[in-house]
Design a protein around this motif. Structure first.
Motif, PDB file in Angstrom:
ATOM      1  N   TYR A  46       0.915  -1.387  -0.038  1.00  0.00           N
ATOM      2  CA  TYR A  46       0.138  -0.053  -0.105  1.00  0.00           C
ATOM      3  C   TYR A  46       1.001   1.428   0.155  1.00  0.00           C
ATOM      4  O   TYR A  46       0.699   2.291  -0.893  1.00  0.00           O
ATOM      5  N   PHE A  47       1.991   1.380   0.989  1.00  0.00           N
ATOM      6  CA  PHE A  47       2.598   2.291   0.796  1.00  0.00           C
ATOM      7  C   PHE A  47       3.588   2.696  -0.305  1.00  0.00           C
ATOM      8  O   PHE A  47       3.674   3.736  -0.707  1.00  0.00           O
ATOM      9  N   GLU A  48       3.838   1.575  -0.902  1.00  0.00           N
ATOM     10  CA  GLU A  48       4.735   1.819  -2.333  1.00  0.00           C
ATOM     11  C   GLU A  48       3.507   2.288  -3.064  1.00  0.00           C
ATOM     12  O   GLU A  48       4.105   3.128  -4.077  1.00  0.00           O
ATOM     13  N   ALA A  49       2.402   1.675  -3.315  1.00  0.00           N
ATOM     14  CA  ALA A  49       1.412   2.054  -4.255  1.00  0.00           C
ATOM     15  C   ALA A  49       1.085   3.475  -4.226  1.00  0.00           C
ATOM     16  O   ALA A  49       0.960   4.050  -5.021  1.00  0.00           O
ATOM     17  N   ILE A  50       0.995   4.020  -2.950  1.00  0.00           N
ATOM     18  CA  ILE A  50       0.541   5.576  -3.046  1.00  0.00           C
ATOM     19  C   ILE A  50       1.527   6.350  -3.849  1.00  0.00           C
ATOM     20  O   ILE A  50       1.062   7.658  -4.050  1.00  0.00           O
ATOM     21  N   LYS A  51       2.898   5.749  -4.027  1.00  0.00           N
ATOM     22  CA  LYS A  51       3.820   6.781  -4.461  1.00  0.00           C
ATOM     23  C   LYS A  51       3.547   6.723  -6.084  1.00  0.00           C
ATOM     24  O   LYS A  51       3.695   7.812  -6.861  1.00  0.00           O
ATOM     25  N   THR A  52       3.002   5.781  -6.556  1.00  0.00           N
ATOM     26  CA  THR A  52       3.043   5.793  -8.090  1.00  0.00           C
ATOM     27  C   THR A  52       1.571   5.013  -8.626  1.00  0.00           C
ATOM     28  O   THR A  52       1.255   5.221 -10.062  1.00  0.00           O
ATOM     29  N   ALA A  53       0.981   4.281  -8.022  1.00  0.00           N
ATOM     30  CA  ALA A  53      -0.145   3.792  -8.542  1.00  0.00           C
ATOM     31  C   ALA A  53      -1.518   4.598  -8.679  1.00  0.00           C
ATOM     32  O   ALA A  53      -1.494   5.713  -8.268  1.00  0.00           O
ATOM     33  N   THR A  54      -2.169   4.202  -9.362  1.00  0.00           N
ATOM     34  CA  THR A  54      -3.664   4.936  -9.780  1.00  0.00           C
ATOM     35  C   THR A  54      -4.562   4.990  -8.533  1.00  0.00           C
ATOM     36  O   THR A  54      -4.295   3.793  -7.519  1.00  0.00           O
TER      37      THR A  54
END
Length: 157
Positions: free
Chosen positions: A98-106
């Protein structure tokens, strides 16, 4: 539940629960604050609340020492952490995602990961309710907050 069937204090045993980074100590404090703000908690067969809860981790077991507001001991329950190991590990992995996704994910990808995170958190909360059955009565929201605290005790930083 009765108004007095609640926690008014939570103390972490400093001899068995290691201090951690300032960020993790903050997460633990927030988990305790949230739990104390709204909870339903009553040891089986006891109506003498409100209660204080002392939490320790001894030999891979979670120790819940329950006391009355005055400090008088009520009961101590020891729960094996073994049944929680997989869920806590899964929870940490999905939180990292989740914390990685908030950097680049839609936004839709982030929402999907967050739904998965909530699902794993609910599984851990349900397991805690089951492990406490017949020992301590808690509602599901209190179990969620307690599970958050159990996870916060395991964060390494």
């Amino acid at each position: 539940m009765r108004d007095s069937a609640r926690l008014i204090a939570i103390d972490l045993d400093e001899t068995s629960i290691e201090r951690s980074t300032p960020d993790i100590e903050h997460e633990r404090a927030v988990a305790i604050y949230d739990l104390l703000a709204d909870n339903q908690f009553e040891p089986a067969g006891d109506t003498g609340g409100p209660y204080r809860l002392k939490i320790a981790v001894v030999e891979k077991k979670l120790v819940f020492a329950v006391e009355r507001e005055s400090g008088e001991p009520v009961v101590t329950h020891i729960l094996s952490l073994g049944p929680f190991r997989r869920i806590v590990k899964d929870y940490f992995l999905i939180c990292e995602s989740y914390f990685e996704a908030i950097k680049t994910a839609t936004p839709s990808q982030i929402e999907a990961i967050d739904m998965g995170r909530r699902g794993v958190h609910n599984d851990g909360s349900q397991l805690l309710v089951e492990r406490l059955e017949g020992k301590i009565t808690v509602d599901f929201d209190t179990a969620r907050r307690l599970f958050t605290l159990v996870c916060a005790l395991h964060w390494k930083g």
